[in-house]
Design a protein around this motif. Structure first.
Motif, PDB file in Angstrom:
ATOM      1  N   CYS A  56      -4.984  -5.374   5.607  1.00 52.11           N
ATOM      2  CA  CYS A  56      -4.562  -4.582   4.578  1.00 52.11           C
ATOM      3  C   CYS A  56      -3.209  -4.452   4.835  1.00 52.11           C
ATOM      4  CB  CYS A  56      -5.180  -3.142   5.442  1.00 52.11           C
ATOM      5  SG  CYS A  56      -5.235  -1.980   3.621  1.00 52.11           S
ATOM      6  N   PRO A  57      -2.326  -5.354   4.248  1.00 47.18           N
ATOM      7  CA  PRO A  57      -0.797  -5.437   4.067  1.00 47.18           C
ATOM      8  C   PRO A  57      -0.218  -4.212   3.767  1.00 47.18           C
ATOM      9  CG  PRO A  57      -1.543  -6.951   2.495  1.00 47.18           C
ATOM     10  CD  PRO A  57      -2.770  -6.560   3.379  1.00 47.18           C
ATOM     11  N   ASP A  58      -0.566  -3.622   2.668  1.00 47.43           N
ATOM     12  CA  ASP A  58       0.077  -2.762   1.946  1.00 47.43           C
ATOM     13  C   ASP A  58      -0.314  -1.274   2.499  1.00 47.43           C
ATOM     14  OD1 ASP A  58       1.497  -4.451  -0.095  1.00 47.43           O
ATOM     15  OD2 ASP A  58      -0.487  -5.142  -0.528  1.00 47.43           O
ATOM     16  N   THR A  59      -0.852  -1.059   3.457  1.00 47.96           N
ATOM     17  CA  THR A  59      -1.036   0.089   4.220  1.00 47.96           C
ATOM     18  C   THR A  59       0.267   0.801   4.375  1.00 47.96           C
ATOM     19  OG1 THR A  59      -2.023   1.339   6.175  1.00 47.96           O
ATOM     20  CG2 THR A  59      -0.830  -0.636   6.611  1.00 47.96           C
ATOM     21  N   GLY A  60       0.390   2.288   4.665  1.00 49.02           N
ATOM     22  CA  GLY A  60       1.471   3.111   4.612  1.00 49.02           C
ATOM     23  C   GLY A  60       2.641   2.543   5.655  1.00 49.02           C
ATOM     24  N   THR A  61       2.062   2.590   6.891  1.00 47.63           N
ATOM     25  CA  THR A  61       3.277   2.195   7.694  1.00 47.63           C
ATOM     26  C   THR A  61       2.518   0.888   8.647  1.00 47.63           C
ATOM     27  OG1 THR A  61       3.517   4.549   7.853  1.00 47.63           O
ATOM     28  CG2 THR A  61       4.546   3.200   9.701  1.00 47.63           C
ATOM     29  N   PRO A  62       2.701  -0.381   8.176  1.00 48.53           N
ATOM     30  CA  PRO A  62       2.074  -1.325   8.962  1.00 48.53           C
ATOM     31  C   PRO A  62       2.798  -1.714  10.274  1.00 48.53           C
ATOM     32  CG  PRO A  62       3.359  -2.364   7.040  1.00 48.53           C
ATOM     33  CD  PRO A  62       3.192  -0.504   6.989  1.00 48.53           C
TER      34      PRO A  62
ATOM     35  N   ILE B 215      -2.000  -0.144  -1.736  1.00 51.38           N
ATOM     36  CA  ILE B 215      -2.172  -0.678  -2.892  1.00 51.38           C
ATOM     37  C   ILE B 215      -1.024  -1.663  -3.041  1.00 51.38           C
ATOM     38  CG2 ILE B 215      -2.264  -0.193  -5.536  1.00 51.38           C
ATOM     39  CD1 ILE B 215      -4.386   1.055  -4.025  1.00 51.38           C
ATOM     40  N   GLY B 216      -1.694  -2.818  -3.325  1.00 47.18           N
ATOM     41  CA  GLY B 216      -0.897  -3.957  -3.548  1.00 47.18           C
ATOM     42  C   GLY B 216      -0.822  -4.820  -4.840  1.00 47.18           C
TER      43      GLY B 216
ATOM     44  N   THR C  88      -2.658  -7.612  -5.352  1.00 47.39           N
ATOM     45  CA  THR C  88      -3.667  -7.829  -5.712  1.00 47.39           C
ATOM     46  C   THR C  88      -4.859  -6.745  -5.069  1.00 47.39           C
ATOM     47  OG1 THR C  88      -4.271  -8.987  -3.252  1.00 47.39           O
ATOM     48  CG2 THR C  88      -3.160 -10.097  -5.146  1.00 47.39           C
ATOM     49  N   ASP C  89      -6.106  -6.967  -5.292  1.00 46.65           N
ATOM     50  CA  ASP C  89      -7.091  -5.897  -4.743  1.00 46.65           C
ATOM     51  C   ASP C  89      -7.723  -6.586  -3.308  1.00 46.65           C
ATOM     52  OD1 ASP C  89      -8.650  -8.217  -4.979  1.00 46.65           O
ATOM     53  OD2 ASP C  89     -10.275  -7.308  -6.368  1.00 46.65           O
ATOM     54  N   TRP C  90      -6.755  -7.110  -2.567  1.00 45.89           N
ATOM     55  CA  TRP C  90      -7.169  -7.668  -1.132  1.00 45.89           C
ATOM     56  C   TRP C  90      -7.283  -6.349  -0.236  1.00 45.89           C
ATOM     57  CZ3 TRP C  90      -9.833 -10.476   1.479  1.00 45.89           C
ATOM     58  CH2 TRP C  90      -9.758 -10.694   2.656  1.00 45.89           C
ATOM     59  N   ASN C  91      -6.511  -5.375  -0.245  1.00 45.78           N
ATOM     60  CA  ASN C  91      -6.474  -3.917   0.379  1.00 45.78           C
ATOM     61  C   ASN C  91      -7.877  -3.255   0.032  1.00 45.78           C
ATOM     62  OD1 ASN C  91      -3.386  -3.803   1.460  1.00 45.78           O
ATOM     63  ND2 ASN C  91      -3.409  -4.419  -0.494  1.00 45.78           N
ATOM     64  N   ALA C  92      -8.187  -2.913  -1.193  1.00 47.97           N
ATOM     65  CA  ALA C  92      -9.410  -2.382  -1.428  1.00 47.97           C
ATOM     66  C   ALA C  92     -10.514  -3.095  -1.232  1.00 47.97           C
ATOM     67  CB  ALA C  92      -9.273  -1.947  -3.200  1.00 47.97           C
ATOM     68  N   ASN C  93     -10.645  -4.510  -1.312  1.00 48.50           N
ATOM     69  CA  ASN C  93     -11.620  -5.201  -0.837  1.00 48.50           C
ATOM     70  C   ASN C  93     -12.078  -4.961   0.699  1.00 48.50           C
ATOM     71  OD1 ASN C  93     -13.073  -7.649   0.503  1.00 48.50           O
ATOM     72  ND2 ASN C  93     -12.794  -8.590  -1.862  1.00 48.50           N
ATOM     73  N   VAL C  94     -11.019  -5.018   1.400  1.00 46.64           N
ATOM     74  CA  VAL C  94     -11.153  -4.707   2.912  1.00 46.64           C
ATOM     75  C   VAL C  94     -11.622  -3.167   3.169  1.00 46.64           C
ATOM     76  CG1 VAL C  94     -10.050  -4.855   5.263  1.00 46.64           C
ATOM     77  CG2 VAL C  94      -9.552  -6.691   3.651  1.00 46.64           C
ATOM     78  N   GLY C  95     -10.875  -2.409   2.526  1.00 43.75           N
ATOM     79  CA  GLY C  95     -11.301  -1.019   2.500  1.00 43.75           C
ATOM     80  C   GLY C  95     -12.912  -0.897   2.343  1.00 43.75           C
ATOM     81  N   ALA C  96     -13.068  -1.465   1.011  1.00 47.52           N
ATOM     82  CA  ALA C  96     -14.538  -1.239   0.712  1.00 47.52           C
ATOM     83  C   ALA C  96     -15.497  -1.776   1.676  1.00 47.52           C
ATOM     84  CB  ALA C  96     -14.814  -1.790  -0.757  1.00 47.52           C
TER      85      ALA C  96
END
Length: 346
Positions: free
Chosen positions: A281-287, A321-322, A324-332
């Protein structure tokens, strides 16, 4: 009651349905996901306020069959629609908070600027408003005998849920997956900062008997002193400690069982997605570099249920939110496993 007898779990998801393609409604679902589109105090990168909508879209690609809880989904999961009033309030206050954070980061004195004094007052009042809104949402669903969980938004969002849980369940503990301790008192003067959620929870919800933190790898000296002086109300398994134990031959199974043994009978899971390896989830708030693979976190969660402890709820926060939808995919996928754990064990 929701009847999914004839629902084809192997078919293509209907985008007009609710989360995971289920034809659930607020009335007939057993499990309600409170949607909290809020990110007022994020101190690095924004975007999490719109995560619930992105996760909803990505959830249509999640297969429903879960070998651990193959029929849990049949109880019905319902994700609230985004409350536009809350989202707009977050957007407005976020801009206010950005101005304030920029001002104090340059060493300026707050009391010398009346505008900034008013700004921080409005932001803190906004946080209190949000906490009460979440509390009322959760309390209302508990009164309907629903299972209740939360999808953020930043990590400041679940405080109202903890308060409602305390009224519903009495004493409980929190298992926190996170890169950070979130034990700062009014971080930067922002009382309900995302960096202060666990400090606030421990101080405002006495029913929280203990907090077990896992995966922490970025923290301040004040937070370390808080942990040391907590008389084991806070137990922290640092990322470095866990990995060094494994490098020395210990197994994650032993470590996971030890972690679970520190929890009381009733448990809430607070899952900040930045507890994972940032590649997930590379686009999390504070990676922060380091962290877990998703399957390891799922293994730890499963051990809670296997231990006979009662999972009373969860919050899943800081999904970014990046491009691509990769962050949301992992989140889902994280959301689906948590829903199955909660529904399948209650």
């Amino acid at each position: 009651m929701l009847d999914l007898t004839n629902f084809d779990q192997n078919g293509v998801s209907n985008p007009n349905n609710n989360v995971f393609g289920l034809p659930s409604t607020e009335e007939n679902a057993d499990l309600i996901i409170i949607n909290v589109p809020w990110e007022v105090t994020v101190s690095y990168r924004a975007g999490t306020a719109r995560a619930p909508e992105n996760v909803l879209k990505a959830s249509m690609q999640v297969d429903l069959y879960d070998p651990d809880f193959p029929d849990a989904w049949k109880r019905g999961y319902y994700l609230q629609p985004t409350d536009r009033t809350i989202l707009l309030k977050s957007d407005f206050l976020r801009k206010e908070a950005e101005l304030y954070i920029d001002y104090i980061s340059k060493g300026e004195e707050l009391l010398k600027n009346q505008f900034m004094c008013r700004t921080i007052k409005e932001v803190n009042e906004g946080g209190a408003y949000l906490n009460n809104w979440v509390y009322e949402q959760a309390k209302g669903y508990y009164n309907q005998n629903k299972l209740v969980c939360l999808l953020g938004g930043d990590h400041s969002t679940p405080l109202g849920l903890y308060k409602a849980q305390a009224e519903k369940h009495g004493a409980f503990g929190i298992l926190q997956i996170d890169a950070h301790c979130d034990l700062r008192k009014a971080y930067g003067g922002l009382v309900y900062s995302h960096a202060s959620i666990m400090y606030n929870a421990l101080n405002e919800v006495p029913e929280i008997k203990n907090l077990v933190q896992v995966g922490v790898r970025d923290f301040g000296e004040d937070e370390w002193e808080y942990i040391k002086n907590s008389d084991y109300r806070v137990i922290t398994y640092f990322d470095k400690e866990i990995k060094e134990r494994q490098y020395g031959g210990d197994t994650f199974k032993n470590i996971a069982e030890e972690i679970v043994s520190k929890l009381p009978k009733k448990v809430h899971i607070s899952f900040d997605i930045d507890g994972l390896d940032p590649k997930l989830c590379p686009d999390t708030g504070t990676p922060v570099p380091g962290g877990f693979e998703l399957d390891r976190v799922f293994f730890l969660f499963k051990k809670i249920v296997e231990s006979g402890r009662e999972l009373i709820g969860f919050d899943l926060v800081e999904i970014g939110i990046g491009e691509t939808d990769w962050n949301a995919n992992v989140g889902a996928r994280a959301l689906y496993k948590l829903c199955n754990l909660l529904a399948g064990s209650n």
